[in-house]
Design an enzyme around this catalytic site. Structure first.
Site, PDB file in Angstrom:
ATOM      1  CE  LYS A  61      -2.366  -0.797   3.797  1.00 26.41           C
ATOM      2  NZ  LYS A  61      -1.830  -2.110   4.195  1.00 26.41           N
TER       3      LYS A  61
ATOM      4  NE  ARG B 176      -4.163  -1.319  10.100  1.00 30.44           N
ATOM      5  CZ  ARG B 176      -3.162  -0.735   9.470  1.00 30.44           C
ATOM      6  NH1 ARG B 176      -3.235   0.522   9.149  1.00 30.44           N
ATOM      7  NH2 ARG B 176      -2.094  -1.431   9.145  1.00 30.44           N
TER       8      ARG B 176
ATOM      9  NE  ARG C 192       7.294  -3.025   5.807  1.00 27.09           N
ATOM     10  CZ  ARG C 192       5.956  -2.941   5.774  1.00 27.09           C
ATOM     11  NH1 ARG C 192       5.364  -2.297   4.795  1.00 27.09           N
ATOM     12  NH2 ARG C 192       5.236  -3.505   6.706  1.00 27.09           N
TER      13      ARG C 192
ATOM     14  NE  ARG D  18       6.392  -0.698   9.594  1.00 28.03           N
ATOM     15  CZ  ARG D  18       5.214  -0.650   9.006  1.00 28.03           C
ATOM     16  NH1 ARG D  18       5.110  -0.079   7.807  1.00 28.03           N
ATOM     17  NH2 ARG D  18       4.152  -1.171   9.562  1.00 28.03           N
TER      18      ARG D  18
ATOM     19  NE  ARG E 198       1.951  -4.958  10.777  1.00 28.74           N
ATOM     20  CZ  ARG E 198       2.982  -4.722   9.961  1.00 28.74           C
ATOM     21  NH1 ARG E 198       4.181  -5.189  10.253  1.00 28.74           N
ATOM     22  NH2 ARG E 198       2.813  -4.024   8.878  1.00 28.74           N
TER      23      ARG E 198
HETATM   24  P1  AMP Z   1       0.766   0.561   8.718  1.00 28.94           P
HETATM   25  O1  AMP Z   1       1.950   1.428   8.481  1.00 28.94           O
HETATM   26  O2  AMP Z   1      -0.469   1.040   7.994  1.00 28.94           O
HETATM   27  O3  AMP Z   1       1.051  -0.894   8.474  1.00 28.94           O
HETATM   28  O4  AMP Z   1       0.406   0.701  10.273  1.00 28.94           O
HETATM   29  C1  AMP Z   1       1.313   0.273  11.274  1.00 28.94           C
HETATM   30  C2  AMP Z   1       0.582   0.072  12.584  1.00 28.94           C
HETATM   31  O5  AMP Z   1       0.005   1.302  13.027  1.00 28.94           O
HETATM   32  C3  AMP Z   1      -0.587  -0.905  12.534  1.00 28.94           C
HETATM   33  O6  AMP Z   1      -0.186  -2.261  12.667  1.00 28.94           O
HETATM   34  C4  AMP Z   1      -1.414  -0.447  13.739  1.00 28.94           C
HETATM   35  O7  AMP Z   1      -0.846  -0.881  14.951  1.00 28.94           O
HETATM   36  C5  AMP Z   1      -1.245   1.072  13.678  1.00 28.94           C
HETATM   37  N1  AMP Z   1      -2.314   1.699  12.862  1.00 28.94           N
HETATM   38  C6  AMP Z   1      -2.172   2.333  11.660  1.00 28.94           C
HETATM   39  N2  AMP Z   1      -3.349   2.763  11.218  1.00 28.94           N
HETATM   40  C7  AMP Z   1      -4.263   2.417  12.145  1.00 28.94           C
HETATM   41  C8  AMP Z   1      -5.670   2.569  12.261  1.00 28.94           C
HETATM   42  N3  AMP Z   1      -6.381   3.154  11.286  1.00 28.94           N
HETATM   43  N4  AMP Z   1      -6.281   2.075  13.369  1.00 28.94           N
HETATM   44  C9  AMP Z   1      -5.578   1.468  14.339  1.00 28.94           C
HETATM   45  N5  AMP Z   1      -4.261   1.281  14.305  1.00 28.94           N
HETATM   46  C10 AMP Z   1      -3.593   1.750  13.219  1.00 28.94           C
END
Ligand code: AMP
Length: 192
Positions: free
Chosen positions: A13, A88, A127, A133, A144
């Site tokens: 994404k 989410r 990654r 990360r 996740r």
């Molecule tokens: P991402 O970079 O989108 O993979 O997000 C990394 C982490 O941030 C996720 O695994 C969640 O722990 C948190 N996170 C990001 N966006 C959300 C959201 N909309 N709601 C809840 N947690 C979020």
């Protein structure tokens, strides 16, 4: 073009959003990146959220909703946006609808990047090496993926029911995937 980008962790994404930004010139709003920045800056919210993101769980809806509302209220979204990582779960999807309705900027299209779990593990392992990360360790990635299947996958159905969802195959070179997404957007634009 107001685009909601959906897909499991590691589906690309973020990469695809960056390529779309280059093509469309609209802001990329990533809630994951907003949270990582807040943690890096050492804000209270950032540090609180980090203990949750490090485990691969979802940050509570009220925190996320304040964060996204603040970002969506800035005045750089007249030509559209690419939303990556929000919503989410179904509660977030519903609250996003209300927010965007109020701002007179409803989502035009939701794109789901489809990818098989084997590819996800491979991509995330790469990654982890490249970006380091904290939530890319194998154990957290598995969590996740579980959270995604239980809470986020229904969001795709939510958009499908409203006729806004298109699924795009997420395998192959990133430029090819980007072309697939752009052709969806072109078709979508012609039909409206
Ligand atoms: P991402 O970079 O989108 O993979 O997000 C990394 C982490 O941030 C996720 O695994 C969640 O722990 C948190 N996170 C990001 N966006 C959300 C959201 N909309 N709601 C809840 N947690 C979020």
């Amino acid at each position: 073009m107001r685009i909601v980008l959906l897909g499991p962790p590691g589906s690309g994404k973020g990469t695809q959003a960056a390529l779309l930004v280059a093509q469309l010139g609209v802001p990329h709003i990533s809630t994951g990146a907003l949270l990582r920045n807040a943690a890096k800056r050492g804000t209270e919210l950032g540090l609180q959220a980090k203990s949750i993101t490090d485990k691969g769980e979802l940050v509570p809806d009220d925190i996320m909703s304040d964060m996204i509302e603040e970002r969506l209220s800035r005045d750089d979204l007249d030509n559209g946006f690419i939303l990556d990582g929000y919503p989410r779960n179904l509660a977030q999807a519903k609250s996003l609808d209300i927010m965007l309705e109020r701002l007179d900027k409803p989502a035009d299209v939701a794109i789901h990047i489809d990818i098989d779990p084997e590819q996800i593990i491979k991509r995330i392992a790469r990654r982890e090496k490249e970006e380091g990360r904290a939530d890319d360790t194998e154990k957290t990635v598995r969590n996740r993926m579980r959270v995604y299947a239980e809470q986020t996958a229904p969001v795709a159905d939510y958009y499908a029911e409203r006729g806004l969802l298109t699924r795009v195959l997420g395998n192959g070179p990133k430029e090819e995937i980007s072309q697939r997404i752009l052709s969806v957007l072109t078709i979508d634009r012609q039909s409206t």
